[in-house]
Design a protein around this motif. Structure first.
Motif, short mmCIF file in Angstrom:
data_model
loop_
_atom_site.label_atom_id
_atom_site.label_comp_id
_atom_site.label_asym_id
_atom_site.label_seq_id
_atom_site.Cartn_x
_atom_site.Cartn_y
_atom_site.Cartn_z
N TYR A 199 3.81 5.66 -5.75
CA TYR A 199 3.54 5.76 -7.19
C TYR A 199 2.49 6.82 -7.48
CZ TYR A 199 6.24 1.64 -8.60
OH TYR A 199 7.24 0.75 -8.87
N ILE A 200 1.47 6.88 -6.65
CA ILE A 200 0.41 7.88 -6.83
C ILE A 200 1.00 9.29 -6.71
CG2 ILE A 200 -1.68 8.86 -5.77
CD1 ILE A 200 -2.50 5.91 -5.17
N LEU A 201 1.89 9.51 -5.75
CA LEU A 201 2.54 10.83 -5.63
C LEU A 201 3.38 11.14 -6.87
CD1 LEU A 201 3.79 11.48 -1.99
CD2 LEU A 201 2.23 12.83 -3.35
N ALA A 202 4.04 10.14 -7.42
CA ALA A 202 4.84 10.35 -8.64
C ALA A 202 3.92 10.74 -9.79
CB ALA A 202 5.64 9.09 -8.97
N ILE A 203 2.79 10.07 -9.91
CA ILE A 203 1.83 10.39 -10.98
C ILE A 203 1.27 11.80 -10.78
CG2 ILE A 203 -0.46 9.79 -11.89
CD1 ILE A 203 0.35 6.81 -11.29
N LEU A 218 0.84 -1.21 0.00
CA LEU A 218 0.00 0.00 0.00
C LEU A 218 0.87 1.26 0.00
CD1 LEU A 218 -2.91 -0.85 2.48
CD2 LEU A 218 -3.00 -0.74 -0.02
N LEU A 219 1.95 1.24 0.77
CA LEU A 219 2.83 2.41 0.82
C LEU A 219 3.54 2.63 -0.52
CD1 LEU A 219 4.24 1.84 4.39
CD2 LEU A 219 3.02 3.90 3.63
N VAL A 220 3.96 1.56 -1.16
CA VAL A 220 4.60 1.69 -2.47
C VAL A 220 3.60 2.24 -3.49
CG1 VAL A 220 5.67 0.41 -4.37
CG2 VAL A 220 6.39 -0.03 -2.01
N ILE A 221 2.37 1.75 -3.45
CA ILE A 221 1.33 2.28 -4.34
C ILE A 221 1.12 3.77 -4.07
CG2 ILE A 221 -1.15 2.22 -4.84
CD1 ILE A 221 -0.95 -0.87 -4.42
#
Length: 149
Positions: A25-29, A19-22
């Motif tokens: 990724y959301i912050l990168a997007i 969940l933290l890795v996702i």
């Protein structure tokens, strides 16, 4: 897969770690989308592709998003290490789950506070709360392995 099913604490850790890795990724997007919307590109070749070198520039909100992502890297990566080792020292499942959940929720709150410029006290409090399970796990790991050092 056998290790995951035998070690419930590690399985719980993997759930929150993913969940933290996702979330990262959301912050990168989000950062990429804000770059596109604000037309503020870090690389000249990206600026040229999207309208010209005048867009090879910084934007305060793009930088805020980028700093939120960097802050995640600085805090989530140590958690991933600590959580994995902690899972192997045999903590109780409810206590371990609490450590992982508190860290996860605090990091989500921290990111939201960072993106929406909610400094005092939200972002600082979220940061501090996220550090508590990390320090706890680190100390428990040290106590467990101290006899072997």
């Amino acid at each position: 897969m056998a290790f995951l099913t035998r070690n419930e604490v590690f399985s719980c850790f993997v759930f929150y770690a993913v969940l933290l890795v996702i979330k990262m990724y959301i912050l990168a997007i989000i950062t990429g989308q804000v770059r596109l919307r604000k037309k503020a590109f870090a690389n000249p070749e990206d600026a040229l592709r999207h309208g010209g070198l005048q867009f090879h520039r910084e934007d305060p909100y793009v930088e805020r998003c980028r700093r939120a992502h960097i802050n995640d890297l600085e805090n989530i990566l140590p958690f991933l290490f600590l959580g994995a080792i902690y899972s192997m020292i045999g903590p109780s499942l409810p206590v371990a789950r609490l450590h992982f959940l508190v860290f996860f929720l605090a990091r989500v709150l921290h990111s939201v506070a960072y993106l929406f410029a909610l400094q005092a006290p939200t972002r600082s409090l979220a940061y501090i709360v996220a550090q508590i399970p990390c320090v706890s796990m680190a100390l428990q790991i040290l106590v467990t392995v101290a006899a072997y050092a």
